[in-house]
Design a protein around this motif. Sequence first.
Motif, PDB file in Angstrom:
ATOM      1  N   ASP A   1      29.573  10.420  -9.698  1.00 42.48           N
ATOM      2  CA  ASP A   1      30.776   9.655 -10.036  1.00 42.48           C
ATOM      3  C   ASP A   1      31.927   9.999  -9.095  1.00 42.48           C
ATOM      4  O   ASP A   1      32.670   9.120  -8.643  1.00 42.48           O
ATOM      5  CB  ASP A   1      31.183   9.921 -11.487  1.00 42.48           C
ATOM      6  CG  ASP A   1      30.219   9.287 -12.480  1.00 42.48           C
ATOM      7  OD1 ASP A   1      29.450   8.392 -12.065  1.00 42.48           O
ATOM      8  OD2 ASP A   1      30.220   9.692 -13.663  1.00 42.48           O
TER       9      ASP A   1
ATOM     10  N   THR B   1      30.942   8.955  -5.326  1.00 42.72           N
ATOM     11  CA  THR B   1      30.812   7.503  -5.192  1.00 42.72           C
ATOM     12  C   THR B   1      32.180   6.833  -5.165  1.00 42.72           C
ATOM     13  O   THR B   1      32.421   5.904  -4.381  1.00 42.72           O
ATOM     14  CB  THR B   1      29.966   6.930  -6.340  1.00 42.72           C
ATOM     15  OG1 THR B   1      28.658   7.506  -6.297  1.00 42.72           O
ATOM     16  CG2 THR B   1      29.840   5.414  -6.216  1.00 42.72           C
ATOM     17  N   LYS B   2      33.085   7.311  -6.000  1.00 44.37           N
ATOM     18  CA  LYS B   2      34.435   6.743  -6.021  1.00 44.37           C
ATOM     19  C   LYS B   2      35.126   6.941  -4.676  1.00 44.37           C
ATOM     20  O   LYS B   2      35.746   6.024  -4.128  1.00 44.37           O
ATOM     21  CB  LYS B   2      35.258   7.392  -7.134  1.00 44.37           C
ATOM     22  CG  LYS B   2      36.647   6.798  -7.292  1.00 44.37           C
ATOM     23  CD  LYS B   2      37.378   7.447  -8.455  1.00 44.37           C
ATOM     24  CE  LYS B   2      38.775   6.844  -8.604  1.00 44.37           C
ATOM     25  NZ  LYS B   2      39.523   7.473  -9.727  1.00 44.37           N
TER      26      LYS B   2
ATOM     27  N   TYR C   1      33.629   7.453  -1.809  1.00 42.95           N
ATOM     28  CA  TYR C   1      32.909   6.702  -0.784  1.00 42.95           C
ATOM     29  C   TYR C   1      33.283   5.217  -0.837  1.00 42.95           C
ATOM     30  O   TYR C   1      33.449   4.568   0.207  1.00 42.95           O
ATOM     31  CB  TYR C   1      31.400   6.877  -0.960  1.00 42.95           C
ATOM     32  CG  TYR C   1      30.594   6.217   0.127  1.00 42.95           C
ATOM     33  CD1 TYR C   1      30.310   6.889   1.310  1.00 42.95           C
ATOM     34  CD2 TYR C   1      30.117   4.912  -0.025  1.00 42.95           C
ATOM     35  CE1 TYR C   1      29.578   6.289   2.320  1.00 42.95           C
ATOM     36  CE2 TYR C   1      29.392   4.300   0.983  1.00 42.95           C
ATOM     37  CZ  TYR C   1      29.122   4.990   2.155  1.00 42.95           C
ATOM     38  OH  TYR C   1      28.410   4.372   3.155  1.00 42.95           O
ATOM     39  N   GLU C   2      33.406   4.673  -2.035  1.00 48.39           N
ATOM     40  CA  GLU C   2      33.738   3.251  -2.167  1.00 48.39           C
ATOM     41  C   GLU C   2      35.109   2.946  -1.581  1.00 48.39           C
ATOM     42  O   GLU C   2      35.316   1.892  -0.963  1.00 48.39           O
ATOM     43  CB  GLU C   2      33.672   2.840  -3.636  1.00 48.39           C
ATOM     44  CG  GLU C   2      32.242   2.709  -4.159  1.00 48.39           C
ATOM     45  CD  GLU C   2      32.201   2.356  -5.632  1.00 48.39           C
ATOM     46  OE1 GLU C   2      33.265   2.421  -6.299  1.00 48.39           O
ATOM     47  OE2 GLU C   2      31.104   2.020  -6.119  1.00 48.39           O
ATOM     48  N   GLU C   3      36.046   3.848  -1.771  1.00 47.05           N
ATOM     49  CA  GLU C   3      37.377   3.655  -1.189  1.00 47.05           C
ATOM     50  C   GLU C   3      37.300   3.695   0.334  1.00 47.05           C
ATOM     51  O   GLU C   3      37.929   2.896   1.033  1.00 47.05           O
ATOM     52  CB  GLU C   3      38.332   4.730  -1.708  1.00 47.05           C
ATOM     53  CG  GLU C   3      38.702   4.580  -3.179  1.00 47.05           C
ATOM     54  CD  GLU C   3      39.433   3.269  -3.459  1.00 47.05           C
ATOM     55  OE1 GLU C   3      40.267   2.870  -2.608  1.00 47.05           O
ATOM     56  OE2 GLU C   3      39.173   2.642  -4.501  1.00 47.05           O
TER      57      GLU C   3
ATOM     58  N   TYR D   1      34.644   3.067   2.136  1.00 45.76           N
ATOM     59  CA  TYR D   1      33.891   1.901   2.608  1.00 45.76           C
ATOM     60  C   TYR D   1      34.768   0.654   2.611  1.00 45.76           C
ATOM     61  O   TYR D   1      34.679  -0.188   3.517  1.00 45.76           O
ATOM     62  CB  TYR D   1      32.665   1.668   1.734  1.00 45.76           C
ATOM     63  CG  TYR D   1      31.871   0.456   2.149  1.00 45.76           C
ATOM     64  CD1 TYR D   1      30.968   0.538   3.209  1.00 45.76           C
ATOM     65  CD2 TYR D   1      32.042  -0.773   1.518  1.00 45.76           C
ATOM     66  CE1 TYR D   1      30.257  -0.582   3.627  1.00 45.76           C
ATOM     67  CE2 TYR D   1      31.335  -1.889   1.925  1.00 45.76           C
ATOM     68  CZ  TYR D   1      30.442  -1.792   2.971  1.00 45.76           C
ATOM     69  OH  TYR D   1      29.749  -2.897   3.388  1.00 45.76           O
ATOM     70  N   LYS D   2      35.617   0.527   1.623  1.00 49.75           N
ATOM     71  CA  LYS D   2      36.504  -0.635   1.554  1.00 49.75           C
ATOM     72  C   LYS D   2      37.434  -0.678   2.761  1.00 49.75           C
ATOM     73  O   LYS D   2      37.623  -1.729   3.378  1.00 49.75           O
ATOM     74  CB  LYS D   2      37.316  -0.582   0.253  1.00 49.75           C
ATOM     75  CG  LYS D   2      38.162  -1.819   0.004  1.00 49.75           C
ATOM     76  CD  LYS D   2      38.835  -1.742  -1.353  1.00 49.75           C
ATOM     77  CE  LYS D   2      39.655  -2.991  -1.610  1.00 49.75           C
ATOM     78  NZ  LYS D   2      40.315  -2.954  -2.942  1.00 49.75           N
TER      79      LYS D   2
ATOM     80  N   SER E   1      35.275  -1.543   5.840  1.00 44.53           N
ATOM     81  CA  SER E   1      34.876  -2.942   5.842  1.00 44.53           C
ATOM     82  C   SER E   1      36.040  -3.852   6.229  1.00 44.53           C
ATOM     83  O   SER E   1      35.870  -4.822   6.983  1.00 44.53           O
ATOM     84  CB  SER E   1      34.340  -3.328   4.460  1.00 44.53           C
ATOM     85  OG  SER E   1      33.882  -4.658   4.458  1.00 44.53           O
TER      86      SER E   1
ATOM     87  N   ASP F   1      37.785  -9.398  -2.883  1.00 46.25           N
ATOM     88  CA  ASP F   1      38.168  -8.292  -2.010  1.00 46.25           C
ATOM     89  C   ASP F   1      38.818  -8.835  -0.757  1.00 46.25           C
ATOM     90  O   ASP F   1      38.341  -9.820  -0.180  1.00 46.25           O
ATOM     91  CB  ASP F   1      36.942  -7.449  -1.635  1.00 46.25           C
ATOM     92  CG  ASP F   1      36.229  -6.918  -2.870  1.00 46.25           C
ATOM     93  OD1 ASP F   1      36.919  -6.365  -3.739  1.00 46.25           O
ATOM     94  OD2 ASP F   1      34.998  -7.074  -2.951  1.00 46.25           O
TER      95      ASP F   1
ATOM     96  N   GLN G   1      36.555  -9.242   2.277  1.00 48.01           N
ATOM     97  CA  GLN G   1      35.405 -10.134   2.202  1.00 48.01           C
ATOM     98  C   GLN G   1      35.483 -11.215   3.278  1.00 48.01           C
ATOM     99  O   GLN G   1      36.556 -11.711   3.611  1.00 48.01           O
ATOM    100  CB  GLN G   1      35.328 -10.777   0.825  1.00 48.01           C
ATOM    101  CG  GLN G   1      34.093 -11.630   0.614  1.00 48.01           C
ATOM    102  CD  GLN G   1      34.050 -12.201  -0.799  1.00 48.01           C
ATOM    103  OE1 GLN G   1      34.991 -12.057  -1.556  1.00 48.01           O
ATOM    104  NE2 GLN G   1      32.968 -12.863  -1.129  1.00 48.01           N
TER     105      GLN G   1
END
Length: 260
Positions: free
Chosen positions: A110, A113-114, A116-118, A120-121, A124, A230, A233
């Motif tokens: 948890d 991952t949180k 990493y997601e930030e 990755y955003k 991206s 997003d 996107q």
Amino acid sequence: MRTSLVFGIIAATLPSAFAADQPSTPAPQPAERPAAKTEKKQAPPSIPDDIRKQYSAFAGKALAFAIQQRFKAMSSEKQKMLIDADIVKKAFMDNLAQPLDEESLKKEGDLITKAYEEAYKAYSKAKTALFFQENAKKPGVILLENGMQCEVTVDKDPANNYRIEEADNVEISTLHSDFAMRSRMSSSGVLEDFVELSEVSRELLKELPEGTKWIVYVPASALSETFREDDEQCLILTFDRELKTRGEEDGRDEDIEDEE
């Protein structure tokens, strides 16, 4: 010896003597029970041992192959920016033989991952911005005022060209995907009801020159609010004709999603 004693002895012995001279009647005996049969315990159903062992060895080999394929995919050039396959492999081997606690693993997952997601955003978003910046420099790319970029394929014979509103097929993919996620077909044209695009975007696309195929790069700002999840996107839309070129003007509408 007194007579009374003698007669007493005779009286006591005569019945025994008499009984000894008579044929004896055996006393009734209880009927013998038949000997209980010892039933052999039946073994439970099972797969033949040699087949079970062969299949178990194969299952282990197949699992190893599947994991090898995952490591191979992680080692691709595109994935190198997202994950380190060598570290994944080492962590896998280090933890394979030791018990892992599900609850502790979930807590650790948890947290990382949180984070990493930030990350990755942000990655991206930067990658999308760089793509649009570089793609705008390519010859033949048409820049629209809301940020969309388009490539139009034009046939040398004007009779073979048509307007984008007449396109009956659209393939939908993303900047980060190597293949179309889904496609949509309609003999009445796919642009007008393409609700993922904002109304402004659809009107701008109608101003594009005639052709046989249109590739449209759509930033998140050009999507309708419902689909603008997003800000990093980016959709890639490929419009062309499929039904009419195949002589399949049957009026059907289809929305086909492909598995990734």
